[in-house]
Every structure is written in C-alpha cells, then in structure tokens.
Motif scaffolding. Sequence first.
Motif, PDB file in Angstrom:
ATOM      1  N   TRP A  64       0.740  -1.237   0.084  1.00 17.07           N
ATOM      2  CA  TRP A  64       0.249   0.096   0.002  1.00 17.07           C
ATOM      3  C   TRP A  64       0.644   1.266   0.125  1.00 17.07           C
ATOM      4  O   TRP A  64       0.588   2.244  -0.433  1.00 17.07           O
ATOM      5  CB  TRP A  64      -0.894  -0.008   1.305  1.00 17.07           C
ATOM      6  CG  TRP A  64      -2.098  -1.011   1.244  1.00 17.07           C
ATOM      7  CD1 TRP A  64      -2.420  -1.782   0.289  1.00 17.07           C
ATOM      8  CD2 TRP A  64      -3.000  -1.220   2.128  1.00 17.07           C
ATOM      9  NE1 TRP A  64      -3.539  -2.416   0.211  1.00 17.07           N
ATOM     10  CE2 TRP A  64      -3.991  -2.012   1.628  1.00 17.07           C
ATOM     11  CE3 TRP A  64      -3.414  -0.553   3.246  1.00 17.07           C
ATOM     12  CZ2 TRP A  64      -5.049  -2.622   2.195  1.00 17.07           C
ATOM     13  CZ3 TRP A  64      -4.726  -0.983   3.880  1.00 17.07           C
ATOM     14  CH2 TRP A  64      -5.322  -1.976   3.249  1.00 17.07           C
ATOM     15  N   GLY A 114      -0.745   6.622  -8.100  1.00 14.23           N
ATOM     16  CA  GLY A 114      -1.023   6.042  -6.922  1.00 14.23           C
ATOM     17  C   GLY A 114       0.247   5.419  -6.502  1.00 14.23           C
ATOM     18  O   GLY A 114       1.388   5.218  -7.220  1.00 14.23           O
ATOM     19  N   LEU A 144      -2.355   0.978  -4.013  1.00 14.14           N
ATOM     20  CA  LEU A 144      -3.522   1.846  -3.725  1.00 14.14           C
ATOM     21  C   LEU A 144      -3.596   2.923  -5.021  1.00 14.14           C
ATOM     22  O   LEU A 144      -2.881   3.732  -5.188  1.00 14.14           O
ATOM     23  CB  LEU A 144      -3.518   2.826  -2.519  1.00 14.14           C
ATOM     24  CG  LEU A 144      -3.333   1.755  -1.295  1.00 14.14           C
ATOM     25  CD1 LEU A 144      -3.014   2.750  -0.106  1.00 14.14           C
ATOM     26  CD2 LEU A 144      -4.556   0.902  -1.218  1.00 14.14           C
ATOM     27  N   CYS A 172      -4.568   5.695  -7.597  1.00  8.69           N
ATOM     28  CA  CYS A 172      -5.052   7.016  -7.751  1.00  8.69           C
ATOM     29  C   CYS A 172      -4.981   7.714  -8.963  1.00  8.69           C
ATOM     30  O   CYS A 172      -3.912   6.988  -9.909  1.00  8.69           O
ATOM     31  CB  CYS A 172      -4.060   7.854  -6.716  1.00  8.69           C
ATOM     32  SG  CYS A 172      -3.935   7.513  -4.971  1.00  8.69           S
ATOM     33  N   GLY A 219      -5.072   7.433  -1.387  1.00 10.43           N
ATOM     34  CA  GLY A 219      -4.058   6.544  -0.598  1.00 10.43           C
ATOM     35  C   GLY A 219      -3.961   6.730   0.973  1.00 10.43           C
ATOM     36  O   GLY A 219      -4.953   7.612   1.438  1.00 10.43           O
ATOM     37  N   SER A 266       0.561   9.170   2.013  1.00  3.78           N
ATOM     38  CA  SER A 266       0.911   9.242   0.568  1.00  3.78           C
ATOM     39  C   SER A 266       1.009  10.741   0.033  1.00  3.78           C
ATOM     40  O   SER A 266       1.330  10.695  -1.148  1.00  3.78           O
ATOM     41  CB  SER A 266      -0.256   8.177   0.042  1.00  3.78           C
ATOM     42  OG  SER A 266       0.044   6.936   0.306  1.00  3.78           O
ATOM     43  N   ASP A 305      -7.360   4.004   3.301  1.00  5.53           N
ATOM     44  CA  ASP A 305      -6.567   3.630   2.382  1.00  5.53           C
ATOM     45  C   ASP A 305      -6.802   4.125   0.992  1.00  5.53           C
ATOM     46  O   ASP A 305      -6.136   3.779   0.173  1.00  5.53           O
ATOM     47  CB  ASP A 305      -6.457   1.989   2.277  1.00  5.53           C
ATOM     48  CG  ASP A 305      -7.810   1.170   2.060  1.00  5.53           C
ATOM     49  OD1 ASP A 305      -8.694   1.721   2.385  1.00  5.53           O
ATOM     50  OD2 ASP A 305      -7.638   0.208   1.467  1.00  5.53           O
ATOM     51  N   HIS A 306      -7.752   4.953   1.030  1.00  5.28           N
ATOM     52  CA  HIS A 306      -8.080   5.512  -0.087  1.00  5.28           C
ATOM     53  C   HIS A 306      -8.454   7.275   0.130  1.00  5.28           C
ATOM     54  O   HIS A 306      -8.449   7.852  -0.826  1.00  5.28           O
ATOM     55  CB  HIS A 306      -9.348   5.008  -0.753  1.00  5.28           C
ATOM     56  CG  HIS A 306      -9.380   3.659  -1.093  1.00  5.28           C
ATOM     57  ND1 HIS A 306      -8.186   2.979  -2.090  1.00  5.28           N
ATOM     58  CD2 HIS A 306      -9.667   2.541  -0.616  1.00  5.28           C
ATOM     59  CE1 HIS A 306      -8.474   1.944  -2.202  1.00  5.28           C
ATOM     60  NE2 HIS A 306      -9.313   1.616  -1.150  1.00  5.28           N
TER      61      HIS A 306
END
Length: 289
Positions: free
Chosen positions: A33, A50, A54, A56, A71, A75, A104-105
């Motif tokens: 990740w 990304g 993860l 992006c 992320g 990030s 995580d997003h």
Amino acid sequence: MKKSLALICLLCINYLAFAQKIAEPLTNMHPEWSKPYPPFKIAGNLYYVGTYDLACYLIVTPKGNILINTGLASSAPFIKASIEALGFKFADTRILLTTQAHYDHVGAMAAIKKMTGAKMMVDAGDAAVLADGGRSDYALGGNVSPYAPVKTDRLLHNGDIIKLGGMQLVMLHHPGHTKGSCSFLFDVKDKNRSYKVLIANLPTIITDKKFSEIPAYPNIAKDYAYTLSAMKKLKFDIWLASHASQFGLYNKHKPGAAYNPAAFIDRQGYDAQLKDLQDQFTKKINGGK
C-alpha cells in the motif's frame, strides 16, 4: 525520469518518518500500500499517480486537474511528486474525488485539500463518514479516527456529472463496501481514438459479521445486490479500480513501458472479478462467512 523517480522514493521515505500519527490499521500487513510505483499515462489525459496497490488517478484539463483517491495519510508527498514527475503542477488540482471513504483511499485527502485548495466532492452516502474521519464507518470505525476529517464541498448522487475543462465524469452510486462507495464513468481520447473509461469500486465484502448483525447499516445486503446487478450492465472500453491488484495493473503495465491504452481493455477480467464477488455475496446471504 530516473531522477524524478528517485525524488519520489526519497520523499516517501522522509515523510513516513514524521507523518501525523493518525491510525492506519492493518497498514503493516499491506506493505504494497505504501510501496512506490512510477506514475504513467493510462490513456489520453488520464494518468496513474498511486502507489503499488492503492490506485490514484489524475485527469488533466485546461482548467485544472481532477484527483481521484489519495491512498494513505503518508501518500501525500508521493502523489505530489508523482504529479510533478509527469510534468504537471500539483497546485492545479481543482477537484478531489474518491471511490470510497476508507483510510486507504482518503488518508491524505485532508492534507491535499489544504495544500491545493481543491473542492472535495463525495457520494452523499459517505459524507458523514468522511466528516468524522472514518469513526462512524460500519466496519472500520471506532473511537479513533483512521484519517483526518474532510469537509465536503459538493454532495454527489447517482448519475451526477462532475465537469471541468471539457471533461464530464458520471458518478455511479455503488454502495455496499461503504454506504457511499461509487464508480466513475467518462471518456478520454488520444490522437488515435476515444476510450470510455470506468474507474470501478468493486463491492468487496469486508465484514465477517452476518449482514443482519450490522445495525449501523440495515440496507447493506440490499445495497450489495443492487451494486452487483448495476455493475454487470455497464459498458466501457477501459476499466480500472480502487486497488491496482484488482484490475491486474502489474500484468498490464511494467514500469517504464511505452504508452499502451489497449492493455487496459479487458472486459473478461472485469466480468471475472464480478463473478467472484457475486459468489462471495451469495455465500454470505446463504449463511456462510
């Protein structure tokens, strides 16, 4: 390009040492990740910015850019460096979107919103969770916010259109994974052709509980059934997802590879993912874990 990639890796390492201590549960179980991945052009004005897993996405327009997903909280500098390595200005980010309000997003969403002044637009079903930093999430919530709270500037509903610089993205309400999980459907083009792109939020089941044992989300089974049905009917050329592993990024694009949109034309892979998710959902409904 090698110098830019080295800068990206250095920024990631440095930032991890002093990033704010917002809870990121299970992160240590998923080193992919936060593992760097070189940014690249997917098709037309659509780019991948990304990490290794993860996903992006950056959509570039003459009036500013759209960033989908951010992320983990750590990030933010990686995404900034990735955008700049592609030759674009991070400050030109005008709109922020997400496929789901999980740490995580959207972990870096608050920081990037502050850094760029971009407007946050979110599926109405996830607005409350985003506002409290994930504490009210039915599956991953708790007393500690998994990420910094984010103020929403525009609530989105199924079929709403996000417009910027000639781009039109249709937001598709695909609840279940979260109450406001969503996908985006839009067109991009290069000198050869146009592509209808789907950034799909696949309805994975993240709870071990029976659906009937989740009072915080009484319509969860109904929402999963709706989403699976709706996603099977979608038409597109290229499909992507919230996690790179879900759409097989590593088999479709190798770091440094030449521009090749055709690699992401994969209806068979999409249908296989939905079939697997449908099987998991059916098992769950029938009493399985």
